[in-house]
Design an enzyme around this catalytic site. Structure first.
Site, PDB file in Angstrom:
ATOM      1  N   ARG A 557     -23.268  29.758 -32.372  1.00 30.34           N
ATOM      2  CA  ARG A 557     -24.716  29.620 -32.215  1.00 30.34           C
ATOM      3  C   ARG A 557     -25.073  28.344 -31.462  1.00 30.34           C
ATOM      4  O   ARG A 557     -26.010  28.345 -30.659  1.00 30.34           O
ATOM      5  CB  ARG A 557     -25.378  29.631 -33.595  1.00 30.34           C
ATOM      6  N   GLU A 590     -20.924  33.682 -39.448  1.00 30.34           N
ATOM      7  CA  GLU A 590     -22.057  34.376 -40.055  1.00 30.34           C
ATOM      8  C   GLU A 590     -21.684  35.819 -40.380  1.00 30.34           C
ATOM      9  O   GLU A 590     -20.906  36.450 -39.661  1.00 30.34           O
ATOM     10  CB  GLU A 590     -23.271  34.352 -39.128  1.00 30.34           C
ATOM     11  N   GLU A 601     -30.895  39.320 -31.475  1.00 38.24           N
ATOM     12  CA  GLU A 601     -31.022  37.882 -31.652  1.00 38.24           C
ATOM     13  C   GLU A 601     -30.201  37.138 -30.595  1.00 38.24           C
ATOM     14  O   GLU A 601     -30.625  36.085 -30.095  1.00 38.24           O
ATOM     15  CB  GLU A 601     -30.563  37.461 -33.052  1.00 38.24           C
ATOM     16  N   ASP A 658     -37.725  38.201 -24.020  1.00 40.05           N
ATOM     17  CA  ASP A 658     -38.919  37.370 -23.845  1.00 40.05           C
ATOM     18  C   ASP A 658     -38.762  36.537 -22.579  1.00 40.05           C
ATOM     19  O   ASP A 658     -38.627  35.314 -22.617  1.00 40.05           O
ATOM     20  CB  ASP A 658     -39.095  36.477 -25.074  1.00 40.05           C
ATOM     21  N   HIS A 870     -33.873  44.323 -42.096  1.00 39.57           N
ATOM     22  CA  HIS A 870     -32.742  44.759 -41.294  1.00 39.57           C
ATOM     23  C   HIS A 870     -33.280  45.008 -39.886  1.00 39.57           C
ATOM     24  O   HIS A 870     -33.814  46.068 -39.591  1.00 39.57           O
ATOM     25  CB  HIS A 870     -32.126  46.049 -41.852  1.00 39.57           C
TER      26      HIS A 870
END
Length: 904
Positions: A557, A590, A601, A658, A870
């Site tokens: 990340r 994770e 994500e 985005d 979810h």
């Protein structure tokens, strides 16, 4: 012999000895006549009989006590409309049904019946009088019936109209229209343009036609065209046919590649005069019913257009009928005509599109609405499903093919820029190392020849992406009822197989909305993913390699860009086909199984990082809130290739990003360069300055003192100079060259200054989408919608209506009612956070939030725990809070502090 006896004799069959020449007897005359005119007379006799049946069904014989059930005068007869009468007339003719004689009380029609009897070769009436002789005085006076008119001109129409108006009987006009408009040959020869001959042309014509009589020479010197000369005598088929076959206009001149010989304005004036009469309008309708099957046969089997380019006149004339969209045409006439028109060869369709491109927007809209109305009518009047496909409806398919011609006319008639095309990448995309294995296994890679291109687009030499503004908006060509009944999985299959027997509406993407096209693209992407997975399995079995059916990315990340860049660069170099596998993302440390949500994500984090102004890859405009490529970026081309791959993967994996690019970026991805007109979006301040320069009325050179050398400041405050021309600092901008200055300035800002960065970006995008029908299906603005989703269409009311419930919740539960009241009370930013929390993105998908399938599931009784989600399944897990205030508090905390994956 008195006059009555003479008239009675005229009704009697002529005897052999009455021939004044005495050279032939009657049998010999009939033999010669049959050999020369047999086929023509059979057609004429059949036509006359069908007309008599039609008049009998619509008007009757005039005898109120008629016992014929197929006569409108019979008391037991059931009235029918003109369409049904035309079909019934054909049926009666085939079975040789009873035909009434006109009753003496039937005024205005007796002569119509009489004229439909047979004719001899000289054109004289051969009236059948039955077993008794009819006194000629009982009949109405014989009127002029214009039987020698086989094609029409504007003058001839007005002449017939005036004659009919004087006698208040329009049946001769109706018959002429029926005869000409039901005959392909007659219609092709009608309404030819006339043109004044030059002296040189007159000398040439006179040299070729020295044997013409003085009257013809006199007409030619007065500038009369051949059509006008023929019109004065009713027209001769020989002369008109000769002109038609040679591809000439009515004036005998060769036509240009985009010209037709028909006088379109004259046709419009004629329709304007005639369509106000109901009976005349019915004649057009019935003639079209007879005409269309013959035209379809001519185009399908006889290759008539290649022999006679003037055959296109027929379609030009018929399409000028302003009543084609009327309900009377929708059942039989218009579907048959569309089937005929859809058989036009590609050059004819292109010529028709170029011709209609010169029409006014209202005329284009009228033709568009004509075909759209037929499609809608057929869709709503039939029950289409996965067994009864709309693809199998001939009328809908034919109307869609005709609508495509109007669509390209709309494109060509708009604001088209056929220049300013981006150059293709010099280096081809690397081929997959699996190609050899595929060939060994009989698996040819799909679309090796490149993306699909519409044949009509190629024939016209203009792409849809070339059009900046069409005559009428593209959205008006979308047919929503058709989209509702279209089985997209079946349609996509037909699109990929490309058989002649099955039509795919994906070949006409203009009629589909963005949601339907996106579904077709989704099927294409998924099938490609499954194919790559299957090939990988076979590859591992043959060579014993480790099975890797997915595009796996394991990233940290805190180092997401570096990890993603290294991994994707390796894949792009070694085996680009792996980019077309299904994406599977794993964040190191994770616990999140990627079924869509983790990928979402990942995309969001990559976009946030790579568009960070501190990195310096893109510059951000505060006024437009849009990003643009930084020409002085220190990042290598691999970084820009990465963002291109990310955009391609987002489309390929059906994720929304985005990103905020001006429209010129998507136009450049579709192969167009940026021009001055694109500066308004990407560089609004510069665009306004250049616009003022173009509009300045004083002396630009003296008052502004600018040259062809420009300067700009990069993100680090450094001033950069660039010469738009060689030695540009010595070339002043003047009133005469300022247009070139503006064009060169825009070329530098949008193309040259960012050429290296954009080529890398586009290359990465094409690595994923090069085999996709993306460019074929979508326009630039729709590409933006695919990548970014909708920025404004956040209709939470639509989301509420489509949301489903699970685990014991229902729409009527108190907590569900409290939940929606709370959500509707949120501000715009809080609503976006909720979407991010639940779905992984704060954008509405293609088609709006109503297309988002969200589920709210019960997650236990009242508790202090926060709601969870979810994102891969768009599922919100909501505990059954006892109060509305507690629900609001827990929901706000959940959507505000939501990042990462952990144990629920």
């Amino acid at each position: 012999m008195n006059s009555d006896e003479k008239e009675d004799c005229e009704c009697a069959p002529p005897q052999a000895e009455s021939n004044p020449t005495g050279g032939y007897d009657r049998l010999q005359e009939e033999s010669i006549f049959e050999n020369a005119e047999a086929s023509r007379m059979k057609r004429a006799a059949a036509k006359h009989l069908i007309e008599r049946y039609y008049h009998q069904l619509t008007e009757g014989c005039g005898n109120e006590s008629c016992s014929n059930d197929c006569c409108a005068s019979s008391p037991s007869f059931h009235r029918m409309d003109n369409n049904a009468a035309a079909v019934k007339a054909l049926e009666l003719y085939k079975v040789n049904a009873k035909l009434c004689d006109p009753h003496p009380s039937k005024k205005g029609t007796s002569s119509a019946y009489l004229e439909n009897s047979s004719f001899n070769s000289a054109g004289h009436h051969n009236m059948a009088c039955g077993n008794r002789k009819m006194n000629h005085k009982e009949l109405h006076p014989v009127r002029e019936d214009f039987k020698d008119v086989n094609f029409l001109t504007e003058e001839k129409v007005y002449e017939i109209l005036e004659s009919c108006g004087e006698k208040e009987d329009y049946s001769p006009l109706i018959r002429v229209i029926g005869r000409v408009f039901s005959s392909a040959e007659g219609l092709v020869q009608s309404f030819r343009r006339s043109k004044q001959h030059t002296k040189e042309e007159l000398k040439s014509l006179q040299a070729k036609d020295e044997d013409k009589d003085e009257d013809e020479k006199e007409a030619a010197s007065g500038g009369a065209c051949s059509v006008t000369a023929m019109e004065e005598g009713g027209g001769t088929d020989l002369e008109a046919s000769s002109s038609s076959r040679s591809g000439e206009g009515g004036d005998g001149q060769k036509l240009g590649p985009d010209e037709v010989s028909v006088d379109i304005e004259a046709v419009r004036r004629v329709y304007g005069r005639l369509l106000s009469n109901e009976k005349v309008e019915a004649a057009f309708l019935n003639a079209l019913v007879y005409l269309s099957p013959n035209v379809e046969c001519d185009l399908t089997y006889h290759n008539v257009y290649s022999r006679d380019p003037n055959y296109l006149n027929l379609f030009v004339i018929v399409m000028e009928n302003g009543n084609l969209h009327s309900p009377e045409y929708l059942e039989i006439a218009l579907p048959q005509f569309c089937k005929a028109m859809s058989k036009l060869p590609l050059p004819a369709q292109a010529k028709l599109a170029r011709l209609w491109a010169c029409y006014h927007a209202d005329q284009i809209r009228r033709m568009m609405e004509t075909f759209q109305q037929l499609i809608t009518y057929k869709v709503i009047s039939n029950e289409f499903n996965n067994r009864n496909l709309v693809n199998d409806d001939d009328a809908v398919v034919a109307a869609t093919k005709c609508l495509k011609i109007v669509y390209y006319a709309n494109v060509l008639g708009g604001d088209v820029d056929r220049e300013h095309n981006e150059e293709e990448d010099e280096e081809p995309l690397p081929e997959s190392s699996e190609l050899t294995l595929q060939e060994l296994l009989g698996e040819e890679r799909r679309n090796k020849k490149g993306p699909r291109v519409d044949p009509l687009e190629t024939e016209l030499g203009a792409r849809v992406s070339d059009c900046r503004r069409p005559l009428i908006p593209f959205e008006e060509f979308i047919n929503e009822p058709l989209n509702d009944v279209l089985e997209m999985d079946k349609d996509y299959t037909f699109f990929k197989v490309e058989t002649e027997n099955k039509f795919s509406f994906m070949t006409c993407p203009f009629i589909l909305n963005a949601v339907t096209k996106n579904l077709g693209l989704y099927y294409d992407n998924r099938i490609r993913m499954y194919s790559e997975r299957r090939i990988t399995v076979l590859y591992s079995l043959v060579q014993g390699q480790q099975l890797n059916p997915y595009l796996r990315l394991k990233v940290r990340r805190d180092h997401i860009i570096d990890d993603a860049l290294v991994r994707l660069e390796m894949i792009a170099m070694e085996n680009p086909a792996d980019l077309k596998k299904q994406l599977y993302v794993e964040f190191e440390g994770e616990q999140g199984v990627d079924e869509g949500g983790v990928s979402k994500e990942f995309f969001q984090l990559v976009v946030e990082e790579i568009f960070n102004p501190d990195i310096g890859m893109f510059s951000y405009d505060e006024s437009t809130r849009l990003f643009w490529f930084n020409p002085s970026s220190f990042e290598n081309e691999g970084q820009f290739t990465l963002i291109g791959i990310v955009l391609g993967l987002a489309i390929y994996n059906n994720c929304i990003l985005d990103v905020h690019f001006p429209m010129v970026v998507y136009r450049k991805l579709m192969g167009k360069k940026g021009t001055f007109r694109d500066l308004a979006d990407s560089h609004p301040v510069l665009s306004q300055s250049l616009k003022e320069l173009m509009e300045y009325e004083g002396s630009v050179e003296e008052d502004m003192m600018i040259t062809f050398q420009i300067s700009q400041t990069d993100l680090f405050g450094n001033t950069l100079m660039y010469d738009l021309r060689e030695n540009g600092d010595k070339i002043p901008v003047t009133n005469s060259n300022r247009k070139d200055f503006v064009a060169q300035y825009a070329e530098y800002m949008l193309n040259k200054s960012v050429e290296k960065q954009f080529k890398a970006f586009r290359r990465g995008f094409h690595m994923v989408t090069n085999e996709s029908p993306l460019k074929y299906l979508f326009r630039p603005e729709e590409i933006e919608l695919l990548i970014c989703g909708s920025r404004q269409n956040l209709d939470f009311q639509a989301l509420e209506e489509t949301t489903e419930y699970d685990g014991g919740y229902s729409r009527d539960c108190q907590i569900i009612r409290d939940f929606w009241e709370t959500l509707h009370s949120f501000g715009e930013e809080q609503k976006r956070l909720f979407l991010q929390f639940t779905t992984g993105t704060d954008r509405a998908p293609v088609g709006g939030l109503g297309k988002l399938k969200m589920i709210i599931a019960k997650n236990g009784p009242d508790t202090d725990r926060l709601p969870t989600s979810h994102t891969c399944f768009n599922v919100l897990l909501l505990p059954e809070y006892t109060t509305k205030e507690k629900l609001r508090d827990r929901l706000l905390k959940a959507i505000t502090y939501a990042k990462g994956f952990g144990m629920l």
